[in-house]
Design an enzyme around this catalytic site. Structure first.
Site, PDB file in Angstrom:
ATOM      1  N   ASP A 130       0.829  -1.211   0.000  1.00 17.85           N
ATOM      2  CA  ASP A 130       0.000   0.000   0.000  1.00 17.85           C
ATOM      3  C   ASP A 130       0.861   1.257   0.000  1.00 17.85           C
ATOM      4  O   ASP A 130       2.078   1.203   0.189  1.00 17.85           O
ATOM      5  CB  ASP A 130      -0.960  -0.006   1.197  1.00 17.85           C
ATOM      6  CG  ASP A 130      -0.276  -0.434   2.501  1.00 17.85           C
ATOM      7  OD1 ASP A 130       0.962  -0.418   2.570  1.00 17.85           O
ATOM      8  OD2 ASP A 130      -0.992  -0.803   3.444  1.00 17.85           O
ATOM      9  N   ASP A 173      -7.754  -2.070  14.116  1.00 17.99           N
ATOM     10  CA  ASP A 173      -9.142  -2.309  13.683  1.00 17.99           C
ATOM     11  C   ASP A 173      -9.264  -3.556  12.815  1.00 17.99           C
ATOM     12  O   ASP A 173     -10.313  -3.803  12.220  1.00 17.99           O
ATOM     13  CB  ASP A 173      -9.697  -1.084  12.941  1.00 17.99           C
ATOM     14  CG  ASP A 173      -8.965  -0.801  11.613  1.00 17.99           C
ATOM     15  OD1 ASP A 173      -7.986  -1.515  11.302  1.00 17.99           O
ATOM     16  OD2 ASP A 173      -9.382   0.125  10.897  1.00 17.99           O
ATOM     17  N   HIS A 205      -7.383  -4.268  10.063  1.00 13.91           N
ATOM     18  CA  HIS A 205      -7.051  -4.159   8.635  1.00 13.91           C
ATOM     19  C   HIS A 205      -5.757  -4.905   8.318  1.00 13.91           C
ATOM     20  O   HIS A 205      -4.893  -5.062   9.177  1.00 13.91           O
ATOM     21  CB  HIS A 205      -6.988  -2.693   8.172  1.00 13.91           C
ATOM     22  CG  HIS A 205      -5.849  -1.884   8.706  1.00 13.91           C
ATOM     23  ND1 HIS A 205      -6.015  -0.662   9.314  1.00 13.91           N
ATOM     24  CD2 HIS A 205      -4.500  -2.099   8.713  1.00 13.91           C
ATOM     25  CE1 HIS A 205      -4.839  -0.172   9.652  1.00 13.91           C
ATOM     26  NE2 HIS A 205      -3.901  -1.025   9.313  1.00 13.91           N
ATOM     27  N   GLU A 265      -9.661  -1.508   5.153  1.00 18.79           N
ATOM     28  CA  GLU A 265     -10.338  -1.171   6.404  1.00 18.79           C
ATOM     29  C   GLU A 265     -11.620  -2.002   6.553  1.00 18.79           C
ATOM     30  O   GLU A 265     -12.092  -2.602   5.579  1.00 18.79           O
ATOM     31  CB  GLU A 265     -10.674   0.327   6.412  1.00 18.79           C
ATOM     32  CG  GLU A 265      -9.455   1.247   6.318  1.00 18.79           C
ATOM     33  CD  GLU A 265      -8.623   1.304   7.614  1.00 18.79           C
ATOM     34  OE1 GLU A 265      -8.737   0.380   8.453  1.00 18.79           O
ATOM     35  OE2 GLU A 265      -7.851   2.261   7.768  1.00 18.79           O
TER      36      GLU A 265
HETATM   37  C1  F6R Z   1       1.286  -1.090   6.034  1.00 16.00           C
HETATM   38  C2  F6R Z   1       0.218  -2.063   6.282  1.00 16.00           C
HETATM   39  C3  F6R Z   1      -0.646  -1.943   7.491  1.00 16.00           C
HETATM   40  C4  F6R Z   1       0.162  -2.094   8.775  1.00 16.00           C
HETATM   41  C5  F6R Z   1      -0.741  -1.927   9.987  1.00 16.00           C
HETATM   42  C6  F6R Z   1       0.033  -2.051  11.281  1.00 16.00           C
HETATM   43  O1  F6R Z   1       1.939  -1.409   4.829  1.00 16.00           O
HETATM   44  O2  F6R Z   1       0.056  -2.931   5.501  1.00 16.00           O
HETATM   45  O3  F6R Z   1      -1.630  -2.930   7.443  1.00 16.00           O
HETATM   46  O4  F6R Z   1       0.767  -3.354   8.786  1.00 16.00           O
HETATM   47  O5  F6R Z   1      -1.355  -0.679   9.934  1.00 16.00           O
HETATM   48  O6  F6R Z   1       0.881  -0.961  11.402  1.00 16.00           O
HETATM   49  P1  F6R Z   1       2.085  -1.002  12.449  1.00 16.00           P
HETATM   50  O7  F6R Z   1       2.993  -2.074  11.997  1.00 16.00           O
HETATM   51  O8  F6R Z   1       2.745   0.345  12.346  1.00 16.00           O
HETATM   52  O9  F6R Z   1       1.490  -1.280  13.782  1.00 16.00           O
END
Ligand code: F6R
Length: 260
Positions: A67, A136, A138, A143
């Site tokens: 992403d 959440d 994701h 989301e």
């Molecule tokens: C980012 C991604 C997101 C993160 C998630 C957790 O490329 O794919 O799904 O893995 O938001 O973020 P952190 O690792 O910062 O807790």
């Protein structure tokens, strides 16, 4: 087949993940790796760099990011392109052209999304995809409410995700509202998923993802539909599992041929 491995901390998880990733990629003529960003994959990237940076086979590696934020100026230090350059591409000794990201410029996003899907398909598909999980539920930036069959597209970030990610920016207002992300269907096409969850704040989400119903309300639960998922969880993130004792027992007693 899911294997759920509870480890003391993210350093141990990073070593196990790096070992599994490198074992999977190293013998492929055209290895393809799926990259996540955020804080979760850091220990995995460090371990991969320690074990493999500069090795000859890496010249054939292709990688695809999950992403990117939409609308950040080129070179913004918190764009995922920059984060991956700092944390993975340069330390690993790769050239930038080896790593593709969904483009976060404001123009032509739907064409860009379709082109990104085509580029993944042309590569032969992702051999192993690293995933973190949002509080959440994701994965990527899919989301709650994301279709389980979704493909790369523009999404609006959830308010809770923007708040979670505000720690990387100087204020909440600076966190983009939109992103472009591989879909859940795109993620399911990868041949091996490695889902990482660290910290008590991830305990509810990871328990729901692996033990709850498969539902668009908890997008990470889609991994239950995948034939080969490895879930690496540290102790603080493992406190909400209903079957934590079983995961520990099963891992301690795994067959010789069972490996990550
Ligand atoms: C980012 C991604 C997101 C993160 C998630 C957790 O490329 O794919 O799904 O893995 O938001 O973020 P952190 O690792 O910062 O807790």
């Amino acid at each position: 087949m899911a294997e759920i491995v509870i480890v003391p901390d993210d350093q141990v998880a990073g070593e196990l993940a790096a070992e599994a990733i490198l074992r999977r990629l190293i013998d492929q003529p055209e290895p393809v790796l799926g990259l996540a960003t955020g804080s979760t994959p850091t220990s995995t990237y460090h371990a991969m760099v320690r074990r493999a940076a500069g090795q000859d086979w890496l010249k054939n590696l292709k990688a695809f990011a999950l992403d990117e934020y939409v609308g950040l100026p080129d070179g913004h230090p918190e764009s995922y392109a920059e984060v991956l350059r700092r944390e993975f591409i340069e330390p690993m000794g790769l050239v930038p052209e080896q790593v593709m990201l969904p483009p976060g410029g404001l123009d032509g996003l739907s064409t860009a999304a379709a082109q990104y899907e085509a580029a993944i398909a042309d590569s032969g598909g992702i051999d192993v995809q690293i995933l973190g999980i949002g509080t959440d539920g994701h994965i990527g930036f899919n989301e709650p409410g994301s279709s389980l069959g979704s493909r790369t597209r523009v999404k609006t970030l959830a308010e809770s995700t923007r708040r979670d990610n505000a720690r990387f920016f100087s204020s909440l207002d600076e966190v983009p509202v939109h992103c472009i992300t591989q879909g859940l269907g795109t993620v399911l096409d990868s041949r091996h998923l490695i889902l990482l969850a660290f910290g008590a704040h991830k305990a509810d989400a990871i328990a729901a993802a692996v033990e709850g119903p498969v539902s668009a309300s908890l997008p990470a639960s889609v991994v239950q539909l995948h034939p080969h998922v490895t879930v690496l969880v540290d102790e603080p993130a493992a406190t909400k599992f209903n079957h934590g004792d079983y995961y520990r027992f099963a891992y301690a007693n795994k067959f010789e041929w069972q490996h990550l």
